[in-house]
Design an enzyme around this catalytic site. Structure first.
Site, short mmCIF file in Angstrom:
data_model
loop_
_atom_site.label_atom_id
_atom_site.label_comp_id
_atom_site.label_asym_id
_atom_site.label_seq_id
_atom_site.Cartn_x
_atom_site.Cartn_y
_atom_site.Cartn_z
N HIS A 32 0.87 -1.18 0.00
CA HIS A 32 0.00 0.00 0.00
C HIS A 32 0.91 1.23 0.00
O HIS A 32 2.01 1.20 0.57
CB HIS A 32 -0.83 -0.06 1.28
CG HIS A 32 -1.90 0.96 1.41
ND1 HIS A 32 -1.65 2.24 1.84
CD2 HIS A 32 -3.24 0.90 1.20
CE1 HIS A 32 -2.79 2.92 1.89
NE2 HIS A 32 -3.77 2.13 1.49
N ASP B 7 3.17 -4.84 8.21
CA ASP B 7 1.91 -4.11 8.06
C ASP B 7 0.78 -5.14 8.18
O ASP B 7 0.53 -5.92 7.26
CB ASP B 7 1.89 -3.41 6.70
CG ASP B 7 0.57 -2.70 6.44
OD1 ASP B 7 -0.35 -2.83 7.26
OD2 ASP B 7 0.47 -2.01 5.40
N GLN C 215 -4.34 -5.60 6.88
CA GLN C 215 -5.32 -6.48 6.23
C GLN C 215 -5.30 -7.90 6.81
O GLN C 215 -6.05 -8.76 6.37
CB GLN C 215 -5.06 -6.56 4.71
CG GLN C 215 -5.25 -5.25 3.97
CD GLN C 215 -6.72 -4.81 3.88
OE1 GLN C 215 -7.65 -5.58 4.13
NE2 GLN C 215 -6.94 -3.56 3.52
N LYS D 197 -10.33 -1.22 10.39
CA LYS D 197 -10.51 -2.39 9.50
C LYS D 197 -10.84 -3.64 10.32
O LYS D 197 -10.95 -4.74 9.78
CB LYS D 197 -9.25 -2.62 8.67
CG LYS D 197 -8.97 -1.49 7.67
CD LYS D 197 -7.75 -1.80 6.82
CE LYS D 197 -7.17 -0.60 6.14
NZ LYS D 197 -7.97 -0.03 5.08
N CYS E 197 -4.64 2.35 -3.74
CA CYS E 197 -3.41 2.91 -3.14
C CYS E 197 -2.23 1.96 -3.38
O CYS E 197 -1.41 1.73 -2.47
CB CYS E 197 -3.56 3.19 -1.65
SG CYS E 197 -4.89 4.32 -1.27
C1 LIG Z 1 -2.26 -3.07 3.62
C2 LIG Z 1 -2.63 -1.68 4.07
N1 LIG Z 1 -1.73 -0.94 4.71
C3 LIG Z 1 -2.00 0.30 5.14
C4 LIG Z 1 -3.24 0.86 4.92
C5 LIG Z 1 -3.49 2.25 5.39
O1 LIG Z 1 -4.50 2.28 6.35
P1 LIG Z 1 -5.07 3.66 6.89
O2 LIG Z 1 -5.67 4.37 5.71
O3 LIG Z 1 -6.08 3.28 7.90
O4 LIG Z 1 -3.91 4.41 7.45
C6 LIG Z 1 -4.22 0.14 4.25
C7 LIG Z 1 -5.54 0.73 3.95
O5 LIG Z 1 -6.26 0.31 3.10
C8 LIG Z 1 -3.91 -1.17 3.81
O6 LIG Z 1 -4.81 -1.92 3.15
#
Ligand SMILES: Cc1ncc(COP(=O)(O)O)c(C=O)c1O
Length: 410
Positions: free
Chosen positions: A119, A196, A199, A222, A362
């Site tokens: 992301h 990270d 997900q 999430k 993203c």
């Molecule tokens: C794998 C992953 N990392 C980071 C993020 C960023 O999350 P946030 O927008 O809540 O900061 C997302 C959001 O979709 C994501 O899917």
């Protein structure tokens, strides 16, 4: 407690009220009534600024806030509760690590390794760190099965690697990366590893000590919690050696006209008034998840995702972007109706009350690597049913039938 699907959906007022087919859980999940009530109760009975007052209401607010830090530490099996830092979201947690650890520990010709499926929040901060420290940003690429092959891990992570930052589960492909193996390999090379878990933590049990992750981050929203709270876990000895990311109230020990000493962990990294209501909601979300249990969540989700994979695979006008091994796949399914823009597909589905995401998610470098601009993405949580999948399939058939004459005309 009886967790048949009927009962689970009843816990989610929005799903009851709107009668929609909500398949955008990768973006944010709906909130159960237990989370909504916990926030209401906080404002009715406990609202005060934690860590600020000597009066009992503020002390009680502080206790509530700190109890949730302890709950999260247990939830992910952190050794110490001060290893849990509250942030605004996953993005802020990753920026904190990039600025506070990356900028200060990397030097010219060191290497940062991420994957092509990251992301933007786990990619753009590392580009900046690489530019400023004159280190090098390297990517682990995926194979035709949307997985990172072992050779890629072994070729990219070398003695020069100082940081490996990787998603546990891809928000586009649903690929589950073997992060335990990556951490082990990276540690052998002397690198620190950031996971990270944005997900993955909604779907699978996380144990930071078993993984031996140096850092692990996620967003609350999430996994049933309110918008506006994220978590950063870091090993105590690493966090202790890092400088604060944001400066201001509550993160200090003594402030003089020209110099300041910082508060110990975790306050050092929590400057200013925090999103206390969201932290309270995150506590209730964890209780909700633990009540159902990850085993049950996985059992429900595996059945629905398996069904979705089977039903979508029957649609010969679709291209699917997911690993072939269902054991290695969770949460999201990306696809395209060949020749139809994903935004058009999502708009047709919307007229039927079906919510999916369309776009680049993203993850523009991944899109470019796959040779596409965007995809449709259906993302699932434990309250989704086979009926939701059937609705999706009906919606896709409708969209295809509407657009097919234009597709053949080219
Ligand atoms: C794998 C992953 N990392 C980071 C993020 C960023 O999350 P946030 O927008 O809540 O900061 C997302 C959001 O979709 C994501 O899917």
């Amino acid at each position: 407690m009886n967790f048949n699907m009927e009962n689970i959906k009843k816990d989610f007022p929005l799903l009851e009220e709107r009668k929609i087919t909500y398949l955008d859980n990768g973006a944010t999940t709906q909130k159960p009534i237990q989370v909504i009530k916990a926030i209401e109760e906080f404002y009715k009975k406990y609202n005060a600024n934690p860590h600020r007052g000597a009066y009992s209401l503020s002390v009680e607010a502080t206790q509530l806030y700190e109890q949730i830090r302890e709950k999260i530490a247990k939830f992910i099996n952190a050794k110490h509760s001060e290893e849990i830092i509250f942030s605004k979201n996953a993005t802020e947690s990753l920026n904190l690590i990039a600025y506070s650890y990356g900028m200060n520990n990397l030097k010219k010709d060191d290497e940062i390794v991420i994957s092509i499926m990251e992301h933007h929040s786990n990619l753009v901060p590392w580009q900046k760190v690489a530019k400023i420290t004159e280190s090098k940003l390297k990517y682990m690429y995926i194979n035709d099965n949307y997985e990172i092959p072992d050779e890629e891990i072994e070729n990219k992570i070398t003695d020069k690697t100082k940081i490996v930052s990787i998603t546990h589960v891809s928000n586009v492909l649903g690929t589950i990366n073997n992060v335990k193996k990556i951490i082990k390999y990276a540690h052998k090379k002397g690198a620190k590893v950031i996971i990270d878990a944005s997900q993955s933590i909604p779907h699978v049990k996380i144990d930071v000590q078993d993984l031996d992750a140096d850092f692990l981050i996620f967003s609350g929203h999430k996994m049933l919690a309110p918008l506006g709270v994220g978590v950063l876990y870091g090993k105590k000895e690493i966090l202790n050696n890092m400088t604060p990311f944001l400066m201001g109230g509550d993160m200090i020990e003594y402030v003089h006209e020209q110099e300041t000493t910082y508060a110990p962990l975790p306050n050092k990294f929590e400057a200013g008034t925090q999103n206390v209501e969201a932290v309270i909601g995150l506590g209730a979300a964890i209780d909700y998840i633990e009540n159902i249990g990850y085993n049950k969540i996985q059992q429900i989700e595996k059945e629905v995702i398996k069904y979705a994979r089977q039903q979508l695979a029957k649609l010969d006008y679709l291209t699917l972007y997911m690993p072939s091994n269902e054991e290695n796949h969770c949460g999201v399914i990306s696809f395209n109706i060949n020749g139809v823009h994903p935004h058009d597909v999502a708009s047709i589905l919307d007229t039927l009350g079906i919510c999916i995401r369309s776009g680049n998610h993203c993850a523009q470098p991944l899109m470019r690597y796959l040779g596409i601009d965007s995809t449709c993405r259906a993302s699932f949580y434990f309250y989704n049913t086979k009926e939701d999948v059937d609705n999706l399939v009906k919606g896709l058939d409708k969209a295809y039938n509407m657009f097919k004459k234009y597709i053949t005309k080219g």
